[in-house]
Scaffold this motif. Sequence first.
Motif, PDB file in Angstrom:
ATOM      1  N   UNK A   1     -14.136   7.067  -1.426  1.00 42.16           N
ATOM      2  CA  UNK A   1     -14.925   5.977  -2.002  1.00 42.16           C
ATOM      3  C   UNK A   1     -15.890   6.508  -3.054  1.00 42.16           C
ATOM      4  N   UNK A   2     -16.503   7.630  -2.765  1.00 40.41           N
ATOM      5  CA  UNK A   2     -17.442   8.215  -3.720  1.00 40.41           C
ATOM      6  C   UNK A   2     -16.749   8.656  -4.997  1.00 40.41           C
ATOM      7  N   UNK A   3     -15.497   9.083  -4.869  1.00 34.48           N
ATOM      8  CA  UNK A   3     -14.757   9.539  -6.054  1.00 34.48           C
ATOM      9  C   UNK A   3     -13.974   8.418  -6.734  1.00 34.48           C
ATOM     10  N   UNK A   4     -14.045   7.202  -6.192  1.00 34.51           N
ATOM     11  CA  UNK A   4     -13.342   6.066  -6.792  1.00 34.51           C
ATOM     12  C   UNK A   4     -11.875   5.982  -6.441  1.00 34.51           C
ATOM     13  N   UNK A   5     -11.428   6.727  -5.449  1.00 30.52           N
ATOM     14  CA  UNK A   5     -10.010   6.759  -5.122  1.00 30.52           C
ATOM     15  C   UNK A   5      -9.480   5.526  -4.417  1.00 30.52           C
ATOM     16  N   UNK A   6     -10.382   4.667  -3.921  1.00 33.52           N
ATOM     17  CA  UNK A   6      -9.944   3.477  -3.189  1.00 33.52           C
ATOM     18  C   UNK A   6      -9.779   2.254  -4.076  1.00 33.52           C
ATOM     19  N   UNK A   7     -10.087   2.400  -5.356  1.00 37.55           N
ATOM     20  CA  UNK A   7      -9.921   1.276  -6.265  1.00 37.55           C
ATOM     21  C   UNK A   7      -8.446   1.118  -6.639  1.00 37.55           C
ATOM     22  N   UNK A   8      -8.070  -0.082  -7.000  1.00 36.93           N
ATOM     23  CA  UNK A   8      -6.690  -0.315  -7.426  1.00 36.93           C
ATOM     24  C   UNK A   8      -5.927  -1.189  -6.443  1.00 36.93           C
ATOM     25  N   UNK A   9      -4.796  -1.727  -6.875  1.00 33.76           N
ATOM     26  CA  UNK A   9      -4.037  -2.677  -6.046  1.00 33.76           C
ATOM     27  C   UNK A   9      -3.254  -2.039  -4.905  1.00 33.76           C
ATOM     28  N   UNK A  10      -2.970  -0.752  -4.967  1.00 38.62           N
ATOM     29  CA  UNK A  10      -2.130  -0.143  -3.944  1.00 38.62           C
ATOM     30  C   UNK A  10      -2.763  -0.250  -2.560  1.00 38.62           C
ATOM     31  N   UNK A  11      -4.061  -0.024  -2.464  1.00 36.84           N
ATOM     32  CA  UNK A  11      -4.743  -0.131  -1.173  1.00 36.84           C
ATOM     33  C   UNK A  11      -4.587  -1.525  -0.597  1.00 36.84           C
ATOM     34  N   UNK A  12      -4.764  -2.537  -1.431  1.00 33.67           N
ATOM     35  CA  UNK A  12      -4.644  -3.920  -0.966  1.00 33.67           C
ATOM     36  C   UNK A  12      -3.224  -4.229  -0.481  1.00 33.67           C
ATOM     37  N   UNK A  13      -2.224  -3.774  -1.213  1.00 35.37           N
ATOM     38  CA  UNK A  13      -0.845  -4.036  -0.837  1.00 35.37           C
ATOM     39  C   UNK A  13      -0.493  -3.392   0.503  1.00 35.37           C
ATOM     40  N   UNK A  14      -0.950  -2.162   0.705  1.00 35.79           N
ATOM     41  CA  UNK A  14      -0.643  -1.470   1.957  1.00 35.79           C
ATOM     42  C   UNK A  14      -1.344  -2.130   3.145  1.00 35.79           C
ATOM     43  N   UNK A  15      -2.591  -2.534   2.957  1.00 31.81           N
ATOM     44  CA  UNK A  15      -3.326  -3.186   4.052  1.00 31.81           C
ATOM     45  C   UNK A  15      -2.703  -4.531   4.406  1.00 31.81           C
ATOM     46  N   UNK A  16      -2.323  -5.317   3.381  1.00 30.96           N
ATOM     47  CA  UNK A  16      -1.708  -6.625   3.623  1.00 30.96           C
ATOM     48  C   UNK A  16      -0.414  -6.502   4.418  1.00 30.96           C
ATOM     49  N   UNK A  17       0.295  -5.406   4.253  1.00 35.41           N
ATOM     50  CA  UNK A  17       1.537  -5.223   4.988  1.00 35.41           C
ATOM     51  C   UNK A  17       1.346  -4.643   6.375  1.00 35.41           C
ATOM     52  N   UNK A  18       0.486  -3.634   6.501  1.00 35.19           N
ATOM     53  CA  UNK A  18       0.386  -2.922   7.777  1.00 35.19           C
ATOM     54  C   UNK A  18      -0.369  -3.698   8.856  1.00 35.19           C
ATOM     55  N   UNK A  19      -1.342  -4.528   8.480  1.00 35.71           N
ATOM     56  CA  UNK A  19      -2.156  -5.227   9.482  1.00 35.71           C
ATOM     57  C   UNK A  19      -1.323  -6.173  10.350  1.00 35.71           C
ATOM     58  N   UNK A  20      -0.559  -7.111   9.765  1.00 33.12           N
ATOM     59  CA  UNK A  20       0.275  -7.946  10.654  1.00 33.12           C
ATOM     60  C   UNK A  20       1.339  -7.138  11.383  1.00 33.12           C
ATOM     61  N   UNK A  21       1.821  -6.074  10.760  1.00 34.67           N
ATOM     62  CA  UNK A  21       2.837  -5.257  11.398  1.00 34.67           C
ATOM     63  C   UNK A  21       2.339  -4.592  12.667  1.00 34.67           C
TER      64      UNK A  21
END
Length: 261
Positions: free
Chosen positions: A66-86
Motif C-alpha cells: 500500500x505504501x508503494x502504491x502496488x494495490x492500485x489498479x483493476x487487477x486487485x478488484x477483479x481478483x477479489x470479486x472472483x475469490x470472495x464468493x468462491x
Amino acid sequence: MDWPTGLLGFAAGLLISVATAPVGVSGAVFLLPVQVSVLGVPSPAVTPTNLLYNVVAGPGALLRHHRSGGLRGPLTRLLVLGTVPGVVVGAVIRVFAVPGPSVFRLLIAVLLLPLGGWLCLRTLHRASRTAPARELSPRTVTRLAMAVGVAGGIYGIGGGSLLGPILVGRGMPVAKVAPSALAATFVTSVVGAGTYALLSLTATGDIAPYWSLGLACGLGGLCGGYLGARLQPRLPETALRLLLGVLALGIGGLYAIQIVR
C-alpha cells in the motif's frame, strides 16, 4: 497449545512468508502440511486454521504494498470479486460434502508442475526477447479467481499459489500480480474463516479454527510478509519469475508426493 508448539508455529509462518511474499504467495499452501504432520491439527479444522493464518499474516505484506502504491489498479478488484464468493462455496462444500483430497492434489500437481517448469525455462532462456504472451481478459481473470476461491475454501490454501504462476505465465509482471494476489488471499481468508466459524455453530466435528495456533503462525507470517514485500523491489524481475516458478514446482511436487503416499 503449549509454548514450544506456538514458537514452532511462529517460526514456520515467518520463514515461509519471507520466501513466498515477494511473488504474491501467502505461504499457506506450505504451512498446511506443517500443521497436519508436525503441529497435529486435525481435518477439517486445518482448513480454517490456515485461513486464520492468512488473515493475521496478510496485513504485513499489504501494508508495504500500500505504501508503494502496488494495490492500485483493476487487477486487485477483479481478483477479489472472483475469490470472495468462491471461498464461501468452497467452505460449504468442505463441511457438508467433505470431498476427498486425492483428486484435488492430482489436479494441483498436474497444473503446477508443468507451469512451474515452463516459467523457469522461459525465464532462463530470456523469453523477454520474444513477443510477450497475451494477457487474460478481465472476465477470464474473474472466473479464474472464483475457481481458485472455491479451492481455497475447501483446502485452505492461499490463492496466490495458483493465481500467481498463471497470471505471470500469461505475461503480467510479478510486481503487478503479487500485491493483487496477496490482497485477494487476505480478503478471501477473512470471509472464509468467518464462514467456517458460522458453520461450526450448526455442524459437528473439528470445524472451527485452532485459534491460538493460527494466531501464532499468523504473527510469524505478519513479520515475514512485511520483510518479503520489502525485499521485492530489490529483486530483479528475472529472479522473481524464477522464484515463482520454483515455488510452483515445489507445491506441485509436494502434492504429487502426497498422492504417491
